[in-house]
Design a protein around this motif. Structure first.
Motif, PDB file in Angstrom:
ATOM      1  N   SER A  37       0.940  -1.217   0.069  1.00 27.97           N
ATOM      2  CA  SER A  37       0.018   0.091  -0.083  1.00 27.97           C
ATOM      3  C   SER A  37       0.880   1.218  -0.023  1.00 27.97           C
ATOM      4  CB  SER A  37      -0.844   0.143   1.115  1.00 27.97           C
ATOM      5  OG  SER A  37      -0.268   0.277   2.325  1.00 27.97           O
ATOM      6  N   GLY A  38       2.058   1.288   0.376  1.00 25.61           N
ATOM      7  CA  GLY A  38       2.958   2.301   0.598  1.00 25.61           C
ATOM      8  C   GLY A  38       2.734   3.096   1.969  1.00 25.61           C
ATOM      9  N   LEU A  39       2.049   2.389   2.820  1.00 25.24           N
ATOM     10  CA  LEU A  39       1.750   3.049   3.981  1.00 25.24           C
ATOM     11  C   LEU A  39       2.574   2.272   5.116  1.00 25.24           C
ATOM     12  CD1 LEU A  39      -1.972   3.439   3.726  1.00 25.24           C
ATOM     13  CD2 LEU A  39      -0.310   5.159   3.568  1.00 25.24           C
ATOM     14  N   THR A  40       2.540   2.718   6.446  1.00 30.81           N
ATOM     15  CA  THR A  40       3.334   2.004   7.580  1.00 30.81           C
ATOM     16  C   THR A  40       2.211   2.061   8.458  1.00 30.81           C
ATOM     17  OG1 THR A  40       3.899   4.052   8.883  1.00 30.81           O
ATOM     18  CG2 THR A  40       5.237   3.453   6.793  1.00 30.81           C
ATOM     19  N   VAL A  41       2.692   1.133   9.594  1.00 27.86           N
ATOM     20  CA  VAL A  41       1.940   1.014  10.960  1.00 27.86           C
ATOM     21  C   VAL A  41       1.383   2.342  11.422  1.00 27.86           C
ATOM     22  CG1 VAL A  41       3.989   0.790  12.522  1.00 27.86           C
ATOM     23  CG2 VAL A  41       1.557  -0.538  12.895  1.00 27.86           C
ATOM     24  N   HIS A  42       2.029   3.426  11.147  1.00 25.63           N
ATOM     25  CA  HIS A  42       1.717   4.485  12.006  1.00 25.63           C
ATOM     26  C   HIS A  42       0.652   5.236  11.153  1.00 25.63           C
ATOM     27  CE1 HIS A  42       5.240   4.530  14.576  1.00 25.63           C
ATOM     28  NE2 HIS A  42       6.060   4.238  13.290  1.00 25.63           N
ATOM     29  N   ASP A  43       0.393   4.663  10.187  1.00 24.07           N
ATOM     30  CA  ASP A  43      -0.859   5.184   9.416  1.00 24.07           C
ATOM     31  C   ASP A  43      -2.082   4.808   9.648  1.00 24.07           C
ATOM     32  OD1 ASP A  43       0.559   7.221   7.299  1.00 24.07           O
ATOM     33  OD2 ASP A  43       1.373   5.471   6.586  1.00 24.07           O
ATOM     34  N   LEU A  44      -1.932   3.519  10.197  1.00 22.35           N
ATOM     35  CA  LEU A  44      -3.283   2.628  10.685  1.00 22.35           C
ATOM     36  C   LEU A  44      -4.046   3.199  11.760  1.00 22.35           C
ATOM     37  CD1 LEU A  44      -1.758  -0.875  10.484  1.00 22.35           C
ATOM     38  CD2 LEU A  44      -2.936   0.351   8.889  1.00 22.35           C
ATOM     39  N   GLU A  45      -5.511   3.316  11.547  1.00 16.12           N
ATOM     40  CA  GLU A  45      -6.253   3.870  12.639  1.00 16.12           C
ATOM     41  C   GLU A  45      -6.961   2.752  13.257  1.00 16.12           C
ATOM     42  OE1 GLU A  45      -8.719   6.757  10.605  1.00 16.12           O
ATOM     43  OE2 GLU A  45      -6.939   7.812   9.920  1.00 16.12           O
ATOM     44  N   VAL A  46      -7.213   1.536  12.764  1.00 21.17           N
ATOM     45  CA  VAL A  46      -7.788   0.465  13.562  1.00 21.17           C
ATOM     46  C   VAL A  46      -7.454  -0.876  12.697  1.00 21.17           C
ATOM     47  CG1 VAL A  46      -9.865   0.722  11.699  1.00 21.17           C
ATOM     48  CG2 VAL A  46     -10.137  -0.360  14.036  1.00 21.17           C
ATOM     49  N   VAL A  47      -7.442  -1.878  13.575  1.00 22.61           N
ATOM     50  CA  VAL A  47      -7.152  -3.153  13.002  1.00 22.61           C
ATOM     51  C   VAL A  47      -8.133  -4.057  13.354  1.00 22.61           C
ATOM     52  CG1 VAL A  47      -5.283  -4.980  13.240  1.00 22.61           C
ATOM     53  CG2 VAL A  47      -4.641  -2.948  13.357  1.00 22.61           C
ATOM     54  N   TYR A  48      -8.357  -5.080  12.291  1.00 24.03           N
ATOM     55  CA  TYR A  48      -9.434  -6.169  12.421  1.00 24.03           C
ATOM     56  C   TYR A  48      -8.966  -7.516  12.063  1.00 24.03           C
ATOM     57  CZ  TYR A  48     -12.933  -2.297  12.364  1.00 24.03           C
ATOM     58  OH  TYR A  48     -13.642  -1.380  12.869  1.00 24.03           O
ATOM     59  N   ALA A  49      -8.733  -8.317  13.105  1.00 29.01           N
ATOM     60  CA  ALA A  49      -8.110  -9.636  12.749  1.00 29.01           C
ATOM     61  C   ALA A  49      -8.982 -10.640  13.018  1.00 29.01           C
ATOM     62  CB  ALA A  49      -7.050  -9.831  14.171  1.00 29.01           C
ATOM     63  N   ALA A  50      -8.930 -11.887  12.070  1.00 31.94           N
ATOM     64  CA  ALA A  50      -9.506 -12.918  12.127  1.00 31.94           C
ATOM     65  C   ALA A  50      -8.719 -14.336  12.315  1.00 31.94           C
ATOM     66  CB  ALA A  50     -10.320 -13.055  10.572  1.00 31.94           C
ATOM     67  N   SER A  51      -9.371 -14.998  13.026  1.00 34.79           N
ATOM     68  CA  SER A  51      -8.866 -16.396  13.375  1.00 34.79           C
ATOM     69  C   SER A  51      -9.981 -17.255  13.887  1.00 34.79           C
ATOM     70  CB  SER A  51      -7.629 -16.365  14.233  1.00 34.79           C
ATOM     71  OG  SER A  51      -6.814 -17.596  14.419  1.00 34.79           O
ATOM     72  N   THR A  52      -9.793 -18.539  13.825  1.00 36.67           N
ATOM     73  CA  THR A  52     -10.607 -19.494  14.526  1.00 36.67           C
ATOM     74  C   THR A  52     -10.277 -20.196  15.448  1.00 36.67           C
ATOM     75  OG1 THR A  52     -11.809 -20.019  12.214  1.00 36.67           O
ATOM     76  CG2 THR A  52     -12.087 -21.727  14.023  1.00 36.67           C
TER      77      THR A  52
END
Length: 381
Positions: A37-52
């Motif tokens: 994406s050309g972005l870094t972790v500092h650009d993230l505003e929210v994280v959604y994670a999936a796992s069973t």
């Protein structure tokens, strides 16, 4: 409300990683998507994670410990095989609502070996009483019902495996990259008639991730590689007066895809490619009809025609699908989206669907008593 775009998408090679934790696998996929994406972790505003199998361990926070803890909200999702599609949809909703401009959605799984499924519930086991609670037997039964109604043959079910294993030879991130001719598929170990071993999904570890942004952010980054989300739907089983131990893989999929088509203002005739949930070869046959790719009872003829192979009218599972690429449960829904994104960008290499502009990603989660389906329709920006 803002349109939502995918600007970063990638996955690790699916396989077995005995020396890595789920967080390490998820972190690798997240960094690949961020780099894309050309972005870094500092650009993230929210994280959604999936796992069973790993969601209860706060997998999103564990991954951020690997790539950078910035204090953003983390949401962990577990929704059977539709976990990844659910996390993706939650990220989509968060951005479309205007609350966020940049979100990371990823799925990760280290699958246990053997037949997948949860522990037995209380009371008598449905095994042997209501058919079977194991997924190969459930989808075998669904295939037999289709065969009885429409004359679908074991060779037609097996052709799904032949096609998807061939597609996987062109996917460097697939678990198995080998040709399996029809006679090889039919001669492999019988798991649950008519499903042989090569007609069952590959049980693997894996992780996949995508970066979603608002239209404002997408225009700031440039739309050349951006992919717009046209439709997003999630459905659960509606009540039906039938034995809940009998599999109905059809109704929940038809409910979800109907909502996605309506939202997108499109129909199956507008699709250029599909990644669907081929957990078993019988499932792909059923979903040809459920997604509207052909008429009711015509799926056997559709696979025979070659129209769902690369170069055909509507290529299906060009990634190799769950049968050959692999099925790391929590990552599968995101991985299907990654595959569609790569084709819409023209970046799928030897398996590229030429001229692809609109693609559909489908995933079905099932147990003996409940179902969930996620469908996303994506468009080249």
């Amino acid at each position: 409300m803002s349109d939502v775009f995918v600007v970063g998408a990638d996955l690790i090679k699916f396989g077995r990683y005995p020396d890595k934790t789920p967080a390490q696998l998820g972190a690798e996929a997240a960094l690949l998507a961020l780099d894309d994406s050309g972005l870094t972790v500092h650009d993230l505003e929210v994280v959604y994670a999936a796992s069973t199998y790993n969601a209860a361990s706060m997998i999103a926070q564990q991954v951020l410990k690997q790539i950078g803890q910035t204090g953003v909200p983390c949401v962990n999702v577990s929704n059977a095989c539709a976990s990844g599609a659910t996390a993706f949809r939650e990220a989509y909703i968060g951005i479309r609502s205007g609350m966020y401009d940049v979100a990371l959605a990823f799925g990760v799984e280290k699958n246990p070996k053997g037949l997948l499924g949860g522990p037995p519930g209380p009371g008598p086991s449905p095994e042997g009483l209501f058919g079977s609670a194991t997924t190969p037997a459930m989808f075998a039964e669904a295939g037999v019902v289709h065969a009885e109604a429409y004359g679908t043959t074991i060779e037609q079910f097996a052709q799904v495996a032949v096609k998807n294993h061939h597609h996987a030879t062109m996917n460097p991130k697939a678990m198995y990259q080998i040709e399996t001719p029809l006679e090889t598929v039919l001669a492999s170990e019988m798991i649950a008639w008519p499903l042989t071993k090569l007609m069952c999904s590959a049980n693997v570890d894996g992780a996949a991730a995508v970066v979603l942004v608002s239209e404002r952010k997408a225009r700031e980054l440039g739309l050349a590689r951006a992919v717009r989300i046209r439709g997003s739907a999630l459905a659960s089983d509606p009540y039906q007066p039938r034995n809940p131990a009998l599999l109905d893989a059809d109704t929940v999929t038809r409910l979800a895809v109907g909502k996605a088509y309506e939202m997108a203002g499109l129909g199956p005739e507008d699709l250029n490619l599909v990644e669907l949930h081929d957990c078993f070869a019988t499932a792909e046959i059923l979903h040809y009809e459920n997604l509207g790719l052909c008429g009711q009872g015509m799926a056997g003829q559709l696979i025979d025609s070659g129209q769902t192979a690369l170069g055909g009218r509507i290529p299906v599972n060009v990634s190799g699908g769950l049968l050959s690429k692999g099925h790391p449960i929590g990552a599968t829904g995101v991985a299907n989206i990654v595959e569609i994104v790569q084709h819409l960008r023209g970046e799928a290499g030897a398996r590229q669907v030429e001229g692809a502009r609109i693609g559909l990603a489908h995933v079905l989660g099932f147990s003996a008593v409940a179902g969930v389906c996620g469908v996303h329709i994506l468009e080249k920006a």
